[in-house]
Design an enzyme around this catalytic site. Structure first.
Site, PDB file in Angstrom:
ATOM      1  N   ASP A  44      -3.978   2.816 -39.319  1.00  0.00           N
ATOM      2  CA  ASP A  44      -2.972   1.910 -39.075  1.00  0.00           C
ATOM      3  C   ASP A  44      -3.314   0.514 -39.468  1.00  0.00           C
ATOM      4  O   ASP A  44      -3.923  -0.170 -38.902  1.00  0.00           O
ATOM      5  CB  ASP A  44      -2.455   1.988 -37.627  1.00  0.00           C
ATOM      6  N   GLU A  71      -0.134   4.581 -42.441  1.00  0.00           N
ATOM      7  CA  GLU A  71       0.953   4.008 -42.007  1.00  0.00           C
ATOM      8  C   GLU A  71       1.621   3.132 -43.108  1.00  0.00           C
ATOM      9  O   GLU A  71       0.968   2.062 -43.575  1.00  0.00           O
ATOM     10  CB  GLU A  71       1.249   3.660 -40.772  1.00  0.00           C
ATOM     11  N   ASP A 130      -3.392   0.194 -31.653  1.00  0.00           N
ATOM     12  CA  ASP A 130      -3.888   0.587 -32.860  1.00  0.00           C
ATOM     13  C   ASP A 130      -4.560   1.884 -33.324  1.00  0.00           C
ATOM     14  O   ASP A 130      -4.238   2.554 -34.290  1.00  0.00           O
ATOM     15  CB  ASP A 130      -4.540  -0.609 -33.557  1.00  0.00           C
TER      16      ASP A 130
END
Length: 178
Positions: free
Chosen positions: A7, A67, A139
């Site tokens: 991420d 992502e 996160d």
């Protein structure tokens, strides 16, 4: 298969490693990379790269999933996030890993069942799907969700591919009729 989920962020990049076997998931590790905030952009990106290389060496994943970046209202913030995302895409590619990309909505749908899931819902489902994991940050939980999403979708693609190969073999044995 061992999957590294990422991420990306310039201040905090979450990472999470899961193993998949068929439809089973197993938690391996997770964490957050926090590059120094008082350095230049180049120094921060180097810190991010070096930390990701250490994660890759330590956990030896087979594939990586990242992502995708959403558009921010502030173009400067979007551009800076793009720098971090470039490093996050590059590090596993330098290790020869295939790197998949998923939208935040796809990740949320895959893990929670709705593309409008909240951070709390993602965290709860990650803990449910991966018993024993306790992500140190949102996160890290998001990175585990990316890895879970990839595990689900890549596993489905592999079984479809295997199914189509089986059908091809059956067709060849039946004289080419399908």
């Amino acid at each position: 298969m061992r999957i590294l989920g990422l991420d990306p962020g310039l201040r905090h990049t979450g990472w999470g490693v899961v193993e998949t076997e068929g439809t089973r998931l197993r938690f391996v590790a997770c964490g957050t990379v926090d590059p120094q905030t008082d350095g230049s952009m180049a120094e921060r990106l180097k810190d991010l790269h070096d930390a990701l290389v250490e994660v890759l060496r330590t956990h030896n994943p087979d594939e990586a999933a990242v992502e995708e970046t959403f558009l921010n209202k502030n173009p400067g913030s979007t551009l800076k996030l793009g720098h971090a995302r470039g490093v996050v895409l590059l590090a596993p590619a330098l290790f020869g890993l295939p790197v998949a990309e998923y939208s935040a909505k796809s990740v949320k749908q895959s893990v929670v069942g709705t593309g409008a899931a909240t951070k709390d819902q993602i965290d709860m489902m990650v803990r449910t799907l991966l018993p024993g994991c306790n992500p140190p940050s949102a996160d890290a939980a998001d990175a585990l969700a990316v890895a879970i999403c990839h595990g689900h979708l890549a596993g489905t693609k592999r079984s479809w591919s295997a199914g189509s190969k089986d059908a091809d073999v059956r067709a060849a044995l039946a004289g080419g009729r399908r």
